[in-house]
Every structure is written in structure tokens, then in C-alpha cells.
Design an enzyme around this catalytic site. Sequence first.
Site, mmCIF file in Angstrom:
data_model
loop_
_atom_site.group_PDB
_atom_site.id
_atom_site.type_symbol
_atom_site.label_atom_id
_atom_site.label_comp_id
_atom_site.label_asym_id
_atom_site.label_seq_id
_atom_site.Cartn_x
_atom_site.Cartn_y
_atom_site.Cartn_z
ATOM 1 N N GLN A 35 0.902 -1.151 0.071
ATOM 2 C CA GLN A 35 -0.020 -0.024 -0.021
ATOM 3 C C GLN A 35 0.999 1.290 -0.121
ATOM 4 O O GLN A 35 1.723 1.447 0.813
ATOM 5 C CB GLN A 35 -0.944 0.076 1.331
ATOM 6 N N PHE A 67 -6.905 -12.820 -3.234
ATOM 7 C CA PHE A 67 -5.991 -11.625 -3.679
ATOM 8 C C PHE A 67 -5.058 -11.174 -2.598
ATOM 9 O O PHE A 67 -5.163 -9.984 -2.433
ATOM 10 C CB PHE A 67 -6.829 -10.455 -4.456
ATOM 11 N N ASP A 79 -9.547 -8.203 -2.052
ATOM 12 C CA ASP A 79 -8.922 -6.987 -2.467
ATOM 13 C C ASP A 79 -8.154 -7.213 -3.864
ATOM 14 O O ASP A 79 -7.280 -7.242 -4.160
ATOM 15 C CB ASP A 79 -7.758 -6.388 -1.388
ATOM 16 N N CYS A 127 -10.430 -0.616 -5.271
ATOM 17 C CA CYS A 127 -9.504 0.459 -5.483
ATOM 18 C C CYS A 127 -10.268 1.062 -6.879
ATOM 19 O O CYS A 127 -9.706 1.810 -7.453
ATOM 20 C CB CYS A 127 -8.338 0.389 -5.940
#
Length: 468
Positions: free
Chosen positions: A297, A326, A395, A422
Site C-alpha cells: 500500500q 487476492f 482486495d 480501488c
Amino acid sequence: MEKKRYPAEVLDITIQKLNSDGYGYARHIHPPDRGSNGKSLHIHVTNVVVGDVVRVTIDNAKGRGKAFVEYDELLKPGPSRNLAVPTDKLVPGGTPLQYMHYKDQLTYKMDMVKDYLAEKKFDTSLVKPIIGMDEPNRYRNKMEFTFGSNGELGLFQQGNFRRVIDLEDSILAPKMMIEVKQIVSEWQHHHQLPGYDKIEQEGLLRNLLLRYSFALDELMVVIYATKEPAELELAVNDLVDRLTKQFANLVSLQWIEHASATERVQADATYVLHGRDYMNDELNGFRYRIWPDTFFQANPIQAEKLVELALEMADVNKDMRVLDLFCGVGTFSLPLAERSKELAGIEIVENSILSARRNATDNGLDNTYFVVSDARQGLIDLKETWGFPDLLVLDPPRSGAGGKVMRSIARFGTDKVVYISCSPKSLADDLTWLRDFGYELITVQPVDQFPHTTHVECVVVLEKRNEL
């Protein structure tokens, strides 16, 4: 027959909206010609906000239906424009919203989430107010700069991957990274080392990768070049000397040979010039080993909020078995494992699974099970090798999980799913598949992970409705 070309026209236009890539949009209608209706010209402009009045020059104006341009002059600023940001400097493509007041950036992203969900007929009242940053500048722990063919070292222009804008500063990068960039640029010019020309496929220096741990104060510097360092011994030794003298926290300086013409930042061979081949970073109290190609991240402040939100919204407890799909290197896996009975992680990238296993061991966790597999096959195999989870967390990449994976998740049948997204567009697309299998959208929590960009993250909870 060659198409007729029309003269360039100078137009004064008002920006009506921003699209999801941050381009401003205006529609110009040419005056009617010989009794016909006027032809529309759809104009897309970089580095603007809604309400800006700008002057643009359009080549072949009547011979085209759309144009992507930079404006020539800002005639009148829109109400959301941040006038503290200079308008006379070229800005790279990564931060199209930096001209907008931060509160308006948050509104833009909130509206984007709601619009994509509304398109798929989801209840937008379930979307909670977006969580922004107290200090939305210099938050990135990773920056990738490109060497231009004319001595530049910076980032690509918005919509133009052939033009590198040489950066003196960046609103995203910590001051330390800017200092490193300046030292590397001075070193390059001192030794007259050519940047790589993508068109001619020649030159030496390709990319500069920087990583920094805010939590542990560790710095990594990586040069990507077309030759091995032994061929440039004098220059390479000077680079080591310049950086180690300036940065006592430099724990990894690497030279990665990348001779092929491919665009992807990759390694033919790796040479450690100083320190070790990895650095450490910390997130939510867990320590991670980070290599040059590790996905981690990029905004640690907001990433910690994302993890805490996921844990809170999933309501994880010590009686639960959790699946992290994931899973990457374990950013969500390790905190989930600490709070649950057992955790399984599935990831297709083998190096990420090796890192996840190592990170779990380094942090004293012995209740994890990580497996290398694509998502669909991993779900099939997991019931045989590990069992059935109480909670599924996913994710996926920005492109989303896709219909096949989402249908597999739905058939897998966990009562609760937490989706960390995202991309609101791919999120909305993916959620439709779960809805078709009887899952109900419970809540959507947007998080501004990347201020000044058009990206927005969401933590989403879905629950399976009991069949009557």
C-alpha cells in the site's frame, strides 16, 4: 482521397464536468453551415476544474468530433479551483485534481462512487461519507520516476507517455524523495549518462524507484538501466558515494539491469550496491519485508484506516475462519489472522505468497495458510485442503475480480463478504454478480487513499440473504 483539413480555431470554453480520468469536458457547437445543424466538438482539457473558463486552440477544428488539449490561458477560475497551486507549470498526469480544493476533491470522489453504483441500480443511501486525509500532501511511500531522452527525470504528462516532465517537486512525494531525485539527476548530468529513448530503443537510464518507510525511517533507491553496473564502475561508485553520504537511513541501493524493450519495470539481473536487497516497513503494528517489485500500500496512513475499517466492518472474532482472496503479501491477512481463529490466503503471484508466509512467521503468527493459485481454482481447492470460512475478504486489482471470479465467490457461499475496492466502476460491475446470487449490499465506506488523483477506495460489506 485525403480528407479535407480545416483551419485551427481559438475557442473560449467553460468546463462543464470532469470525467473519471480527471479530464475537463466542454462541448462546442460550430455555427450552422449551409442550412445544416451545427456540428458538435467534444473538447477534453487537462488540469482544469468545473467552472473554469479557458482558451484553447483546436487544430482542424471543424474536421474532428473530439479533441484532447492543454489550455492556452485560464480566463476565469471555477469556484473549486485552488488558486494557491500555480497554473504556469507543467504538471504530470498522476495528479489531475491538485488544482481543486481538497474538500471538492472529496465531493468529486463521493459523487463518482454513487454514480457508478446508481448505474447498476444499487441503493446509494448505503454509501457513508468519504474518509479523507488531515494532511493530503506528501503521503506516498513509493515513487517511480522516468528518465527522459533529453535529460529529464520525472513523470509522464497526462495522456502522453512519450513526454517526461522534469520535476523540481511533487505534491505526492516526501521531501526526502525529492532530495534523492535531485541528487540522482545531478549525478546523471555530471557523468553525461543518457536517458532511455523509447522510440529509438536506445540509451542507458530508464527508471528511478524510491521507497520510504515512514514508520521505520528506512530508504530504498533502485536504478533501472540497460547495462550492468560493472560497465560504468566510476559513475556507479560516485552514485553510491553521493547517496550514502547524504542519507544515513539508506538501507538498500540497487542497480537493476533491464535491457529489453518492454515497458514494464522488470529485472534481467539485480545488483546490490549498498545495504541489502530489501527494506522493512510497518503497517498496523505488523512488519513487512519489501523488495523493489513488492506490491505494498502506497499511502500508509490511509492504508491503516482501510485495514481497521475492514476488521471493524467484518466484525472478526476468535471463533471465525477467514479467507483473504487476492491476499498479496498479507497486508490484510496478518491483521485478520491476529483477530481470527484461522486464516487462509489465496494469491496467483508466487513471490507474494512467499512474502506472505515469511511476513506471517516474522510476526509470530502460526494460524495462517497461504496458497499459490488463481482465485477460481483456489476457491475450489480450498474446501478440500483447508475447509470452509465464515468470512471472505477480497482486495482485487483495479480492473476488479471479474464476472467469472465473482460467480465463483457467490457459489462458494460464505454468509458475509467484505470487498476492498480501488475502482468504483469495477466495484459496481462486480457487485451485480453477487446480487444475482442473493447477496445484499449492507454498507459502502469510501476512503480517499490517493489525494489529488482520481482514484478512490471503498470497503464494502455484503451479506447473503436467507432463502425462504
